[in-house]
Design a protein around this motif. Structure first.
Motif, mmCIF file in Angstrom:
data_model
loop_
_atom_site.group_PDB
_atom_site.id
_atom_site.type_symbol
_atom_site.label_atom_id
_atom_site.label_comp_id
_atom_site.label_asym_id
_atom_site.label_seq_id
_atom_site.Cartn_x
_atom_site.Cartn_y
_atom_site.Cartn_z
ATOM 1 N N ARG A 2 0.071 3.266 -8.670
ATOM 2 C CA ARG A 2 -0.122 4.542 -7.984
ATOM 3 C C ARG A 2 0.388 5.714 -8.825
ATOM 4 N N THR A 3 -0.102 6.885 -8.469
ATOM 5 C CA THR A 3 0.382 8.121 -9.061
ATOM 6 C C THR A 3 1.046 8.933 -7.957
ATOM 7 N N SER A 18 -0.984 8.556 -4.425
ATOM 8 C CA SER A 18 -2.386 8.128 -4.539
ATOM 9 C C SER A 18 -2.543 6.754 -3.908
ATOM 10 N N ASP A 19 -3.784 6.382 -3.656
ATOM 11 C CA ASP A 19 -4.048 5.009 -3.267
ATOM 12 C C ASP A 19 -3.962 4.148 -4.529
ATOM 13 N N GLY A 22 -6.354 5.084 -7.340
ATOM 14 C CA GLY A 22 -6.243 6.411 -7.939
ATOM 15 C C GLY A 22 -7.388 7.323 -7.562
ATOM 16 N N THR A 24 -7.736 8.696 -4.083
ATOM 17 C CA THR A 24 -7.375 9.665 -3.052
ATOM 18 C C THR A 24 -5.867 9.903 -3.021
ATOM 19 N N ALA A 25 -5.492 11.085 -2.555
ATOM 20 C CA ALA A 25 -4.091 11.457 -2.421
ATOM 21 C C ALA A 25 -3.770 11.709 -0.953
ATOM 22 N N GLN A 129 -4.627 15.427 -5.649
ATOM 23 C CA GLN A 129 -6.062 15.145 -5.552
ATOM 24 C C GLN A 129 -6.832 15.870 -6.654
ATOM 25 N N LEU A 132 -6.292 13.799 -9.728
ATOM 26 C CA LEU A 132 -7.042 12.534 -9.658
ATOM 27 C C LEU A 132 -8.534 12.784 -9.886
#
Length: 137
Positions: A2-3, A18-19, A22, A24-25, A129, A132
């Protein structure tokens, strides 16, 4: 992996995650520096819990692209994270993320008190987001 996205402020730090892909946030929490005595320790806990591989810190720039005092504080904070937690840290232009979050909350008719509680994590989600979206191939 994750980020994590961080919207750093003098009083509060908005946290987004993030999911696993990478894509969605999501806003995660707000670290209130008046309540949490060691924000870096809380960030480290979240990194471990969510298996974070990289961090994006919002860099507030002036509208003309220059970096002011708030931006300098964010750069110092990002360097501190990089050294303390030994993870890649990326600074990301966060101009107007808080304005965008505020507008969204106003349109949703969220009360002033509730907006105050969630705006920082929402701004963190918007900046993460944006990041990403820029790296998704």
């Amino acid at each position: 992996m994750r980020t994590m996205g961080l919207d750093y402020g003098e009083r509060r730090i908005g946290v987004a995650m993030s999911d696993l892909f990478g894509w969605t946030a999501q806003g995660l929490e707000v670290i209130d520096r008046k309540v949490v005595t060691d924000p870096m320790a809380r960030i480290a806990e979240l990194i471990k819990e969510y298996e974070v591989g990289a961090i994006v810190v919002g860099l507030p720039k002036n509208m003309n692209g220059t970096i002011g005092p708030s931006g300098e504080n964010c750069i110092t904070f990002a360097e501190s994270i990089k050294q303390t937690l030994d993870l890649p840290v990326r600074l990301w232009d966060e101009r107007l993320t808080t304005v965008s979050a505020e507008r969204t909350l106003l349109e949703a008719d969220v009360s002033r008190n509730k907006r105050k509680q969630v705006i920082d994590k929402m701004a963190a989600a918007i900046l993460l987001q944006s990041y990403l979206d820029s790296v998704v191939k």
